[in-house]
Design a protein around this motif. Structure first.
Motif, PDB file in Angstrom:
ATOM      1  N   TYR A  22       0.835  -1.206   0.000  1.00  0.00           N
ATOM      2  CA  TYR A  22       0.000   0.000   0.000  1.00  0.00           C
ATOM      3  C   TYR A  22       0.871   1.258   0.000  1.00  0.00           C
ATOM      4  O   TYR A  22       0.672   2.166  -0.803  1.00  0.00           O
ATOM      5  CB  TYR A  22      -0.909  -0.041   1.227  1.00  0.00           C
ATOM      6  N   LEU A  23       1.855   1.314   0.894  1.00  0.00           N
ATOM      7  CA  LEU A  23       2.706   2.500   0.999  1.00  0.00           C
ATOM      8  C   LEU A  23       3.650   2.630  -0.193  1.00  0.00           C
ATOM      9  O   LEU A  23       3.898   3.745  -0.672  1.00  0.00           O
ATOM     10  CB  LEU A  23       3.492   2.466   2.309  1.00  0.00           C
ATOM     11  N   SER A  24       4.161   1.519  -0.684  1.00  0.00           N
ATOM     12  CA  SER A  24       5.034   1.548  -1.866  1.00  0.00           C
ATOM     13  C   SER A  24       4.280   2.081  -3.084  1.00  0.00           C
ATOM     14  O   SER A  24       4.840   2.828  -3.883  1.00  0.00           O
ATOM     15  CB  SER A  24       5.586   0.160  -2.154  1.00  0.00           C
ATOM     16  N   ALA A  25       3.019   1.713  -3.212  1.00  0.00           N
ATOM     17  CA  ALA A  25       2.200   2.197  -4.319  1.00  0.00           C
ATOM     18  C   ALA A  25       1.971   3.703  -4.239  1.00  0.00           C
ATOM     19  O   ALA A  25       1.623   4.332  -5.235  1.00  0.00           O
ATOM     20  CB  ALA A  25       0.854   1.467  -4.341  1.00  0.00           C
ATOM     21  N   MET A  46      10.451   3.707   6.450  1.00  0.00           N
ATOM     22  CA  MET A  46      10.308   4.050   5.042  1.00  0.00           C
ATOM     23  C   MET A  46      10.686   5.506   4.803  1.00  0.00           C
ATOM     24  O   MET A  46      10.728   6.306   5.740  1.00  0.00           O
ATOM     25  CB  MET A  46       8.866   3.781   4.590  1.00  0.00           C
ATOM     26  N   LEU A  47      10.947   5.811   3.534  1.00  0.00           N
ATOM     27  CA  LEU A  47      11.186   7.197   3.124  1.00  0.00           C
ATOM     28  C   LEU A  47       9.978   7.694   2.345  1.00  0.00           C
ATOM     29  O   LEU A  47       9.521   7.037   1.408  1.00  0.00           O
ATOM     30  CB  LEU A  47      12.414   7.289   2.223  1.00  0.00           C
ATOM     31  N   ASP A  48       9.460   8.830   2.773  1.00  0.00           N
ATOM     32  CA  ASP A  48       8.410   9.531   2.045  1.00  0.00           C
ATOM     33  C   ASP A  48       9.061  10.809   1.525  1.00  0.00           C
ATOM     34  O   ASP A  48       9.198  11.780   2.254  1.00  0.00           O
ATOM     35  CB  ASP A  48       7.234   9.835   2.971  1.00  0.00           C
ATOM     36  N   LYS A  49       9.534  10.749   0.313  1.00  0.00           N
ATOM     37  CA  LYS A  49      10.403  11.772  -0.269  1.00  0.00           C
ATOM     38  C   LYS A  49      11.646  11.861   0.602  1.00  0.00           C
ATOM     39  O   LYS A  49      12.441  10.945   0.626  1.00  0.00           O
ATOM     40  CB  LYS A  49       9.667  13.083  -0.436  1.00  0.00           C
ATOM     41  N   GLU A  50      11.831  12.945   1.354  1.00  0.00           N
ATOM     42  CA  GLU A  50      13.014  13.098   2.203  1.00  0.00           C
ATOM     43  C   GLU A  50      12.716  12.866   3.680  1.00  0.00           C
ATOM     44  O   GLU A  50      13.603  13.020   4.517  1.00  0.00           O
ATOM     45  CB  GLU A  50      13.622  14.490   2.002  1.00  0.00           C
ATOM     46  N   THR A  51      11.474  12.526   4.017  1.00  0.00           N
ATOM     47  CA  THR A  51      11.081  12.313   5.410  1.00  0.00           C
ATOM     48  C   THR A  51      11.200  10.841   5.771  1.00  0.00           C
ATOM     49  O   THR A  51      10.710   9.977   5.045  1.00  0.00           O
ATOM     50  CB  THR A  51       9.628  12.796   5.638  1.00  0.00           C
ATOM     51  N   LEU A  52      11.853  10.561   6.889  1.00  0.00           N
ATOM     52  CA  LEU A  52      11.959   9.197   7.391  1.00  0.00           C
ATOM     53  C   LEU A  52      10.698   8.895   8.195  1.00  0.00           C
ATOM     54  O   LEU A  52      10.336   9.640   9.101  1.00  0.00           O
ATOM     55  CB  LEU A  52      13.198   9.058   8.271  1.00  0.00           C
ATOM     56  N   VAL A  53      10.031   7.809   7.838  1.00  0.00           N
ATOM     57  CA  VAL A  53       8.746   7.481   8.454  1.00  0.00           C
ATOM     58  C   VAL A  53       8.852   6.138   9.171  1.00  0.00           C
ATOM     59  O   VAL A  53       9.247   5.138   8.579  1.00  0.00           O
ATOM     60  CB  VAL A  53       7.615   7.426   7.399  1.00  0.00           C
ATOM     61  N   PHE A  54       8.486   6.158  10.446  1.00  0.00           N
ATOM     62  CA  PHE A  54       8.424   4.945  11.246  1.00  0.00           C
ATOM     63  C   PHE A  54       6.963   4.515  11.282  1.00  0.00           C
ATOM     64  O   PHE A  54       6.108   5.261  11.768  1.00  0.00           O
ATOM     65  CB  PHE A  54       8.961   5.212  12.656  1.00  0.00           C
ATOM     66  N   VAL A  55       6.685   3.337  10.745  1.00  0.00           N
ATOM     67  CA  VAL A  55       5.301   2.903  10.546  1.00  0.00           C
ATOM     68  C   VAL A  55       4.951   1.747  11.474  1.00  0.00           C
ATOM     69  O   VAL A  55       5.643   0.720  11.495  1.00  0.00           O
ATOM     70  CB  VAL A  55       5.057   2.460   9.083  1.00  0.00           C
ATOM     71  N   GLN A  95      20.246  10.664   9.997  1.00  0.00           N
ATOM     72  CA  GLN A  95      20.078  11.561  11.135  1.00  0.00           C
ATOM     73  C   GLN A  95      19.657  12.971  10.754  1.00  0.00           C
ATOM     74  O   GLN A  95      19.071  13.673  11.562  1.00  0.00           O
ATOM     75  CB  GLN A  95      21.352  11.606  11.966  1.00  0.00           C
ATOM     76  N   HIS A  96      19.925  13.383   9.531  1.00  0.00           N
ATOM     77  CA  HIS A  96      19.584  14.737   9.098  1.00  0.00           C
ATOM     78  C   HIS A  96      18.111  14.863   8.685  1.00  0.00           C
ATOM     79  O   HIS A  96      17.608  15.968   8.501  1.00  0.00           O
ATOM     80  CB  HIS A  96      20.467  15.152   7.918  1.00  0.00           C
ATOM     81  N   ARG A  97      17.423  13.770   8.561  1.00  0.00           N
ATOM     82  CA  ARG A  97      16.059  13.777   8.025  1.00  0.00           C
ATOM     83  C   ARG A  97      15.017  14.191   9.064  1.00  0.00           C
ATOM     84  O   ARG A  97      15.154  13.916  10.246  1.00  0.00           O
ATOM     85  CB  ARG A  97      15.688  12.388   7.513  1.00  0.00           C
ATOM     86  N   LEU A  98      13.952  14.814   8.557  1.00  0.00           N
ATOM     87  CA  LEU A  98      12.763  14.990   9.372  1.00  0.00           C
ATOM     88  C   LEU A  98      12.172  13.607   9.587  1.00  0.00           C
ATOM     89  O   LEU A  98      12.260  12.745   8.707  1.00  0.00           O
ATOM     90  CB  LEU A  98      11.745  15.878   8.667  1.00  0.00           C
ATOM     91  N   CYS A  99      11.561  13.385  10.732  1.00  0.00           N
ATOM     92  CA  CYS A  99      10.972  12.077  11.038  1.00  0.00           C
ATOM     93  C   CYS A  99       9.483  12.225  11.317  1.00  0.00           C
ATOM     94  O   CYS A  99       9.027  13.269  11.785  1.00  0.00           O
ATOM     95  CB  CYS A  99      11.648  11.457  12.252  1.00  0.00           C
ATOM     96  N   ARG A 100       8.772  11.140  11.031  1.00  0.00           N
ATOM     97  CA  ARG A 100       7.323  11.116  11.237  1.00  0.00           C
ATOM     98  C   ARG A 100       6.938   9.716  11.724  1.00  0.00           C
ATOM     99  O   ARG A 100       7.568   8.735  11.350  1.00  0.00           O
ATOM    100  CB  ARG A 100       6.636  11.440   9.906  1.00  0.00           C
ATOM    101  N   PHE A 101       5.908   9.653  12.547  1.00  0.00           N
ATOM    102  CA  PHE A 101       5.379   8.381  13.017  1.00  0.00           C
ATOM    103  C   PHE A 101       3.979   8.205  12.442  1.00  0.00           C
ATOM    104  O   PHE A 101       3.097   9.020  12.688  1.00  0.00           O
ATOM    105  CB  PHE A 101       5.329   8.346  14.546  1.00  0.00           C
ATOM    106  N   ASP A 102       3.811   7.136  11.664  1.00  0.00           N
ATOM    107  CA  ASP A 102       2.526   6.825  11.031  1.00  0.00           C
ATOM    108  C   ASP A 102       2.003   5.495  11.550  1.00  0.00           C
ATOM    109  O   ASP A 102       2.752   4.697  12.113  1.00  0.00           O
ATOM    110  CB  ASP A 102       2.666   6.704   9.508  1.00  0.00           C
ATOM    111  N   ALA A 103       0.730   5.270  11.309  1.00  0.00           N
ATOM    112  CA  ALA A 103       0.129   3.961  11.588  1.00  0.00           C
ATOM    113  C   ALA A 103      -0.699   3.563  10.380  1.00  0.00           C
ATOM    114  O   ALA A 103      -1.342   4.398   9.748  1.00  0.00           O
ATOM    115  CB  ALA A 103      -0.749   4.009  12.829  1.00  0.00           C
ATOM    116  N   LEU A 104      -0.656   2.287  10.069  1.00  0.00           N
ATOM    117  CA  LEU A 104      -1.517   1.717   9.039  1.00  0.00           C
ATOM    118  C   LEU A 104      -2.425   0.722   9.742  1.00  0.00           C
ATOM    119  O   LEU A 104      -1.951  -0.246  10.329  1.00  0.00           O
ATOM    120  CB  LEU A 104      -0.695   1.008   7.953  1.00  0.00           C
ATOM    121  N   LEU A 105      -3.714   1.007   9.713  1.00  0.00           N
ATOM    122  CA  LEU A 105      -4.704   0.181  10.388  1.00  0.00           C
ATOM    123  C   LEU A 105      -5.412  -0.665   9.340  1.00  0.00           C
ATOM    124  O   LEU A 105      -5.969  -0.136   8.383  1.00  0.00           O
ATOM    125  CB  LEU A 105      -5.705   1.069  11.120  1.00  0.00           C
TER     126      LEU A 105
END
Length: 128
Positions: A22-25, A46-55, A95-105
């Motif tokens: 889903y996220l790769s698509a 994962m990377l969402d453009k330049e943002t590091l995302v912990f899912v 380490q230089h990236r913005l980070c985000r925490f997501d959830a896939l339900l």
């Protein structure tokens, strides 16, 4: 010390596969799957453009146990945060990236007879 997560739950592994697809698509790129350390575990990094995302991927087959979103408790969030800090300490190139925490339900497809399986997935971005 390296920790290896072993998925004993086929439904959990299947849900993570669906989440990854889903996220790769949607243009996200997998960095690491099932990152685990003493502090906690992250299902997908994962990377969402330049943002590091912990899912965090959550699957619920029965709503009597509470919703998938409700299962991401403050304690679980703290473990994910600690694991994310560990990941960044061990992977300095991110380490230089913005980070985000997501959830896939992910809802159980056997209890929802919808023709579109994507309607069974809810993506919550920046949840904590």
């Amino acid at each position: 010390m390296f920790w290896q997560l072993k998925l004993h739950n086929n439904q959990g592994a299947s849900a993570e596969n669906r989440a990854l697809k889903y996220l790769s698509a949607r243009g996200m790129k997998l960095i690491q799957r099932n990152y685990a350390c003493k502090a906690g575990e992250i299902d997908l990094v994962m990377l969402d453009k330049e943002t590091l995302v912990f899912v965090e991927v959550r699957f619920r087959s029965q709503s009597q146990l509470g919703s998938a979103a409700e299962s991401i408790t403050i304690s679980k969030q703290n473990k994910i945060r600690k694991a994310a800090h560990h990941f960044l300490a061990c992977h300095r190139k991110h380490q230089h990236r913005l980070c985000r925490f997501d959830a896939l339900l992910i809802k159980n497809s056997s209890t929802h007879h919808d023709a579109n399986p994507e309607k069974l997935i809810e993506w919550l971005q920046g949840i904590f």
